[in-house]
Design an enzyme around this catalytic site. Structure first.
Site, PDB file in Angstrom:
ATOM      1  N   THR A  91     -12.581   7.415   7.213  1.00 33.59           N
ATOM      2  CA  THR A  91     -13.224   6.529   8.188  1.00 33.59           C
ATOM      3  C   THR A  91     -12.234   6.184   9.309  1.00 33.59           C
ATOM      4  O   THR A  91     -11.027   6.451   9.175  1.00 33.59           O
ATOM      5  CB  THR A  91     -13.681   5.218   7.498  1.00 33.59           C
ATOM      6  OG1 THR A  91     -12.496   4.454   7.185  1.00 33.59           O
ATOM      7  CG2 THR A  91     -14.459   5.494   6.228  1.00 33.59           C
ATOM      8  N   GLU A 106      -0.696  -6.730   7.290  1.00 28.40           N
ATOM      9  CA  GLU A 106      -0.026  -8.021   7.075  1.00 28.40           C
ATOM     10  C   GLU A 106       1.446  -8.003   7.511  1.00 28.40           C
ATOM     11  O   GLU A 106       2.128  -9.033   7.481  1.00 28.40           O
ATOM     12  CB  GLU A 106      -0.124  -8.428   5.599  1.00 28.40           C
ATOM     13  CG  GLU A 106      -1.503  -8.903   5.165  1.00 28.40           C
ATOM     14  CD  GLU A 106      -2.545  -7.782   5.100  1.00 28.40           C
ATOM     15  OE1 GLU A 106      -2.249  -6.708   4.545  1.00 28.40           O
ATOM     16  OE2 GLU A 106      -3.651  -7.990   5.637  1.00 28.40           O
ATOM     17  N   HIS A 108     -10.885   3.569   9.914  1.00 23.02           N
ATOM     18  CA  HIS A 108     -10.030   2.432   9.538  1.00 23.02           C
ATOM     19  C   HIS A 108      -8.575   2.677   9.906  1.00 23.02           C
ATOM     20  O   HIS A 108      -7.879   1.777  10.399  1.00 23.02           O
ATOM     21  CB  HIS A 108     -10.154   2.197   8.024  1.00 23.02           C
ATOM     22  CG  HIS A 108      -9.714   0.846   7.585  1.00 23.02           C
ATOM     23  ND1 HIS A 108     -10.476  -0.279   7.750  1.00 23.02           N
ATOM     24  CD2 HIS A 108      -8.574   0.436   6.995  1.00 23.02           C
ATOM     25  CE1 HIS A 108      -9.832  -1.320   7.282  1.00 23.02           C
ATOM     26  NE2 HIS A 108      -8.669  -0.921   6.811  1.00 23.02           N
ATOM     27  N   SER A 115      -0.242  -2.879   5.376  1.00 20.90           N
ATOM     28  CA  SER A 115       0.468  -2.776   6.654  1.00 20.90           C
ATOM     29  C   SER A 115      -0.043  -3.773   7.686  1.00 20.90           C
ATOM     30  O   SER A 115       0.724  -4.231   8.535  1.00 20.90           O
ATOM     31  CB  SER A 115       0.344  -1.358   7.202  1.00 20.90           C
ATOM     32  OG  SER A 115       1.111  -0.479   6.404  1.00 20.90           O
ATOM     33  N   TYR A 146      10.152  -1.149  14.103  1.00 18.70           N
ATOM     34  CA  TYR A 146       8.834  -0.617  13.722  1.00 18.70           C
ATOM     35  C   TYR A 146       8.988   0.558  12.741  1.00 18.70           C
ATOM     36  O   TYR A 146       9.252   1.685  13.150  1.00 18.70           O
ATOM     37  CB  TYR A 146       8.162  -0.177  15.014  1.00 18.70           C
ATOM     38  CG  TYR A 146       6.819   0.474  14.912  1.00 18.70           C
ATOM     39  CD1 TYR A 146       5.667  -0.276  14.719  1.00 18.70           C
ATOM     40  CD2 TYR A 146       6.692   1.851  15.065  1.00 18.70           C
ATOM     41  CE1 TYR A 146       4.432   0.333  14.665  1.00 18.70           C
ATOM     42  CE2 TYR A 146       5.442   2.470  15.014  1.00 18.70           C
ATOM     43  CZ  TYR A 146       4.321   1.689  14.810  1.00 18.70           C
ATOM     44  OH  TYR A 146       3.091   2.293  14.766  1.00 18.70           O
ATOM     45  N   VAL A 177       0.625   4.167   6.483  1.00 20.46           N
ATOM     46  CA  VAL A 177      -0.825   4.258   6.612  1.00 20.46           C
ATOM     47  C   VAL A 177      -1.190   5.741   6.614  1.00 20.46           C
ATOM     48  O   VAL A 177      -0.639   6.532   7.385  1.00 20.46           O
ATOM     49  CB  VAL A 177      -1.340   3.585   7.907  1.00 20.46           C
ATOM     50  CG1 VAL A 177      -2.856   3.404   7.825  1.00 20.46           C
ATOM     51  CG2 VAL A 177      -0.664   2.253   8.138  1.00 20.46           C
ATOM     52  N   TRP A 205       0.855  -1.209   0.000  1.00 13.18           N
ATOM     53  CA  TRP A 205       0.000   0.000   0.000  1.00 13.18           C
ATOM     54  C   TRP A 205       0.879   1.242   0.000  1.00 13.18           C
ATOM     55  O   TRP A 205       1.899   1.280   0.678  1.00 13.18           O
ATOM     56  CB  TRP A 205      -0.898   0.003   1.244  1.00 13.18           C
ATOM     57  CG  TRP A 205      -2.290  -0.501   0.988  1.00 13.18           C
ATOM     58  CD1 TRP A 205      -2.672  -1.802   0.872  1.00 13.18           C
ATOM     59  CD2 TRP A 205      -3.479   0.286   0.825  1.00 13.18           C
ATOM     60  NE1 TRP A 205      -4.006  -1.885   0.644  1.00 13.18           N
ATOM     61  CE2 TRP A 205      -4.546  -0.613   0.618  1.00 13.18           C
ATOM     62  CE3 TRP A 205      -3.754   1.652   0.839  1.00 13.18           C
ATOM     63  CZ2 TRP A 205      -5.853  -0.199   0.424  1.00 13.18           C
ATOM     64  CZ3 TRP A 205      -5.064   2.070   0.646  1.00 13.18           C
ATOM     65  CH2 TRP A 205      -6.095   1.152   0.442  1.00 13.18           C
TER      66      TRP A 205
HETATM   67  C1  DLZ Z   1      -7.520  -1.190   3.689  1.00  9.56           C
HETATM   68  C2  DLZ Z   1      -6.331  -0.290   3.844  1.00  9.56           C
HETATM   69  C3  DLZ Z   1      -6.512   1.110   3.860  1.00  9.56           C
HETATM   70  C4  DLZ Z   1      -7.841   1.759   3.759  1.00  9.56           C
HETATM   71  N1  DLZ Z   1      -5.459   1.937   3.955  1.00  9.56           N
HETATM   72  C5  DLZ Z   1      -4.206   1.413   4.054  1.00  9.56           C
HETATM   73  C6  DLZ Z   1      -3.082   2.261   4.153  1.00  9.56           C
HETATM   74  O1  DLZ Z   1      -3.147   3.501   4.133  1.00  9.56           O
HETATM   75  N2  DLZ Z   1      -1.853   1.670   4.270  1.00  9.56           N
HETATM   76  C7  DLZ Z   1      -1.688   0.309   4.296  1.00  9.56           C
HETATM   77  O2  DLZ Z   1      -0.543  -0.157   4.409  1.00  9.56           O
HETATM   78  N3  DLZ Z   1      -2.755  -0.511   4.180  1.00  9.56           N
HETATM   79  C8  DLZ Z   1      -3.990  -0.002   4.055  1.00  9.56           C
HETATM   80  N4  DLZ Z   1      -5.074  -0.830   3.936  1.00  9.56           N
HETATM   81  C9  DLZ Z   1      -4.840  -2.278   3.816  1.00  9.56           C
HETATM   82  C10 DLZ Z   1      -4.696  -3.030   5.164  1.00  9.56           C
HETATM   83  O3  DLZ Z   1      -3.419  -2.792   5.731  1.00  9.56           O
HETATM   84  C11 DLZ Z   1      -4.835  -4.550   4.944  1.00  9.56           C
HETATM   85  O4  DLZ Z   1      -3.996  -4.955   3.897  1.00  9.56           O
HETATM   86  C12 DLZ Z   1      -6.269  -4.940   4.592  1.00  9.56           C
HETATM   87  O5  DLZ Z   1      -7.154  -4.462   5.574  1.00  9.56           O
HETATM   88  C13 DLZ Z   1      -6.403  -6.472   4.489  1.00  9.56           C
HETATM   89  O6  DLZ Z   1      -6.056  -7.096   5.727  1.00  9.56           O
END
Ligand code: DLZ
Length: 158
Positions: free
Chosen positions: A95, A67, A97, A65, A122, A90, A31
């Site tokens: 939301t 994972e 989330h 992240s 980390y 992230v 991501w």
């Molecule tokens: C779903 C999600 C969202 C909305 N945003 C991020 C992000 O900004 N950075 C990131 O590394 N991962 C994001 N994910 C994915 C989650 O980390 C994860 O891969 C999914 O929820 C599946 O478990």
């Protein structure tokens, strides 16, 4: 906790042990790839700067992240590693989330540090927007990947 005055790439080179006999695992999230790719470049470059051999730096990707926890846990099972680094970005959305992911990853990595025999470093950027992430992945505030590499070497020595 404020990093506005702290450059993540600034450190005292002489205080970092030689890493030529050390082996590292890096787990990097897909991501926000522009950010995590820059974090990875910084970490690898800094590990090498301190003597780590390319063949002793093992990189695996995970989808997001969240994972990173599982990826790091799997790497901890390989007792050939002296330290594991997790790298992710992230970025706050509309939301809650963001909060759940950040808390989950932070707790998960903390738990690994308390339960495994290998230090897990980390390297999760948790930012309000993309610009803040750019600033901390090779931008005006340095690179969190550099910082993680230095921490990994020091903790491996520890
Ligand atoms: C779903 C999600 C969202 C909305 N945003 C991020 C992000 O900004 N950075 C990131 O590394 N991962 C994001 N994910 C994915 C989650 O980390 C994860 O891969 C999914 O929820 C599946 O478990």
């Amino acid at each position: 906790m404020a990093t506005a005055l702290h450059n993540l790439s600034d450190y005292d080179f002489d205080q970092v042990p030689d890493a030529s006999n050390m082996c590292f695992g890096i787990v990097v999230a897909e991501w926000n790839p522009e950010i995590t790719g820059a974090l990875l470049d910084g970490a690898v470059k800094t590990l090498k700067k301190h003597g780590a051999l390319p063949e002793n730096i093992h990189v695996k990707t995970v989808p997001g992240s969240f994972e990173l926890i599982y990826g790091a846990q799997q790497m901890c099972k390989n007792d050939g590693f002296d330290a594991v680094i997790v790298l992710g970005s992230v970025i706050r959305g509309e939301t809650p989330h963001f909060d759940y992911i950040c808390e989950g990853v932070t707790f998960g990595i903390a738990k690994l540090n308390a339960s495994q025999n290998i230090p897990v470093v980390y390297g999760l950027l948790t930012t309000n927007d993309l610009q803040q992430a750019k600033d901390r992945s090779g931008g005006k505030l340095g690179n969190k990947g550099d910082e993680c590499a230095v921490v990994a070497i020091k903790m491996a020595k520890f």
